[in-house]
Design an enzyme around this catalytic site. Structure first.
Site, PDB file in Angstrom:
ATOM      1  N   HIS A  67       0.838  -1.203   0.000  1.00 23.54           N
ATOM      2  CA  HIS A  67       0.000   0.000   0.000  1.00 23.54           C
ATOM      3  C   HIS A  67       0.873   1.253   0.000  1.00 23.54           C
ATOM      4  O   HIS A  67       0.670   2.177  -0.803  1.00 23.54           O
ATOM      5  CB  HIS A  67      -0.896  -0.055   1.245  1.00 23.54           C
ATOM      6  CG  HIS A  67      -1.789   1.123   1.441  1.00 23.54           C
ATOM      7  ND1 HIS A  67      -3.165   1.016   1.454  1.00 23.54           N
ATOM      8  CD2 HIS A  67      -1.529   2.439   1.669  1.00 23.54           C
ATOM      9  CE1 HIS A  67      -3.695   2.210   1.667  1.00 23.54           C
ATOM     10  NE2 HIS A  67      -2.715   3.089   1.818  1.00 23.54           N
ATOM     11  N   GLU A  68       1.864   1.298   0.895  1.00 28.66           N
ATOM     12  CA  GLU A  68       2.720   2.478   1.006  1.00 28.66           C
ATOM     13  C   GLU A  68       3.693   2.596  -0.163  1.00 28.66           C
ATOM     14  O   GLU A  68       3.995   3.703  -0.623  1.00 28.66           O
ATOM     15  CB  GLU A  68       3.494   2.443   2.329  1.00 28.66           C
ATOM     16  CG  GLU A  68       2.622   2.547   3.572  1.00 28.66           C
ATOM     17  CD  GLU A  68       1.774   3.806   3.574  1.00 28.66           C
ATOM     18  OE1 GLU A  68       2.219   4.836   3.030  1.00 28.66           O
ATOM     19  OE2 GLU A  68       0.660   3.745   4.106  1.00 28.66           O
ATOM     20  N   HIS A  71       1.939   4.306  -2.941  1.00 27.69           N
ATOM     21  CA  HIS A  71       1.923   5.761  -2.748  1.00 27.69           C
ATOM     22  C   HIS A  71       3.257   6.369  -3.193  1.00 27.69           C
ATOM     23  O   HIS A  71       3.294   7.386  -3.893  1.00 27.69           O
ATOM     24  CB  HIS A  71       1.713   6.097  -1.266  1.00 27.69           C
ATOM     25  CG  HIS A  71       0.300   5.981  -0.799  1.00 27.69           C
ATOM     26  ND1 HIS A  71      -0.757   6.562  -1.461  1.00 27.69           N
ATOM     27  CD2 HIS A  71      -0.235   5.370   0.293  1.00 27.69           C
ATOM     28  CE1 HIS A  71      -1.881   6.306  -0.800  1.00 27.69           C
ATOM     29  NE2 HIS A  71      -1.588   5.581   0.255  1.00 27.69           N
TER      30      HIS A  71
END
Length: 380
Positions: A67-68, A71
């Site tokens: 997820h990170e 980003h």
């Protein structure tokens, strides 16, 4: 959020883990191995429950990391430098150096994280469904189903329109697009985060009072974190607005008094502290900064040891210094400055010290920027 140790690099971005991850990791693994799995699949060996719980917890945190990383990758593609990724108690955080240049970039950077979590959840859900149709059952199916549910839940929670969640960034992008005012959009998203945090605290306390136990307190803790983070985001938005367009060289104190690391603490107190009324002293070698001494660090040295203790022994190390260039945007420096224990940045040109930026310099710049904004607004 500082990393307690580094894992390495992914997509060119340093990845670290804060010690607080251990808390939630153990809670998840214990909750699955000692409660959820035994209730759903009784009469299995304890070792099987432990292995399933630990495996599911590891895969869950790998999903958070994905997820990170998503980003970070999209941020880099949109021209924003990424200092690193840190996993911690409440998930993960990508440390971006700078802001999105437009609402579209903000939308892409914020939206990719929940999308990745949703894809991960659907992936595990699809595998679990196929296994169930094939007649499989047991801990493997239970682990896959849990991973599917938790990742989909994570995606849904993250798109709630409240800062500092990804949904808050999406809300900010929408308001920014509609109004053309980045600061107003940030304030709207931050206040939405405050409202969501208050609701979670109220719901968590109510659950605790009616017997939900630790789950209710955990929900209240998340709400408390959201309120604190939302308040910080609003302050940062207003500060960023006041400092927009300001360069480090415009606010720094030029040519600060310096000293050698060989000087004793006693000499510093007797000849520098009171003579120059500085609470901070950069240490240099041939004009290059090699350390930084603050009054707080000096206070920690007993009086009977000051004559034999050098400044180099009590200063922060060279690799801990926050360095900036005179032409760097002050808003880009602020995130790094807030993570510095000493709260100062040294300004360098060609590796030579030319100035220092302190909290007082930032405060004066914010005051000037706020006054400028008020005067501009008054003339409209």
């Amino acid at each position: 959020m500082r990393a307690s140790f580094r894992l390495g690099r992914i997509a060119g971005v340093p990845v670290g883990v804060n010690w607080s991850v251990l808390v939630i990791f153990l809670l998840i693994a214990w909750g699955l191995a000692a409660n959820q799995f035994p209730r759903a699949y009784p009469d299995r060996p304890a070792l099987a429950y432990a292995a399933a719980g630990l495996s599911a917890a590891v895969v869950f945190f790998l999903g958070l990391l994905a997820h990170e990383v998503a980003h970070a990758v999209i941020a880099k593609r949109n021209g924003i430098a990424v200092e690193g990724i840190t996993l911690w108690l409440f998930g993960g955080v990508s440390e971006l150096r700078g802001e999105a240049r437009d609402p579209g970039a903000e939308l892409r950077i914020a939206g990719i994280g929940p999308l990745v979590s949703l894809i991960i959840g659907l992936f595990f859900g699809g595998i679990a469904m196929l296994l169930a149709l094939a007649g499989a059952h047991g801990l493997l199916l239970g682990s896959l189903a849990w991973l599917a549910g938790i990742n989909i839940l994570l995606a849904i929670f993250n798109v709630l329109p409240a800062a500092p969640l990804d949904g808050g960034r999406l809300l900010r992008a929408a308001v920014w697009k509609a109004t053309g005012d980045r600061t107003k959009a940030s304030v709207v998203a931050a206040r939405a985060g405050w409202v969501l945090g208050a609701l979670l605290i109220g719901l968590g306390l109510w659950q605790f009072l009616v017997g939900a136990g630790v789950g209710g307190l955990w929900l209240a803790l998340i709400g408390w974190f959201l309120i604190g983070a939302a308040g910080m985001e609003e302050r940062q938005a207003r500060t960023g607005s006041a400092l927009r367009g300001v360069r480090v060289g415009e606010v720094m104190t030029p040519q600060p008094q310096t000293a050698s690391g060989d000087m004793t603490v006693a000499d510093f107190v007797d000849h520098y502290l009171f003579a120059y009324r500085h609470s901070t002293l950069p240490l240099t070698e041939d004009g290059r900064p090699v350390g930084l001494v603050t009054l707080d660090r000096v206070r920690g040295i007993p009086a009977d040891r000051r004559a034999t203790t050098t400044l180099a022994e009590v200063s922060c190390r060279a690799d801990e210094l926050v360095l900036a260039a005179p032409d760097e945007a002050l808003n880009d420096l602020l995130p790094r400055l807030s993570e510095c224990a000493d709260g100062r940045a040294l300004v360098v040109t060609d590796q030579r010290l030319v100035g220092i930026v302190s909290p007082s310099d930032i405060s004066r710049a914010v005051q000037r920027g706020s006054m400028r904004e008020q005067m501009t607004t008054g003339r409209r």
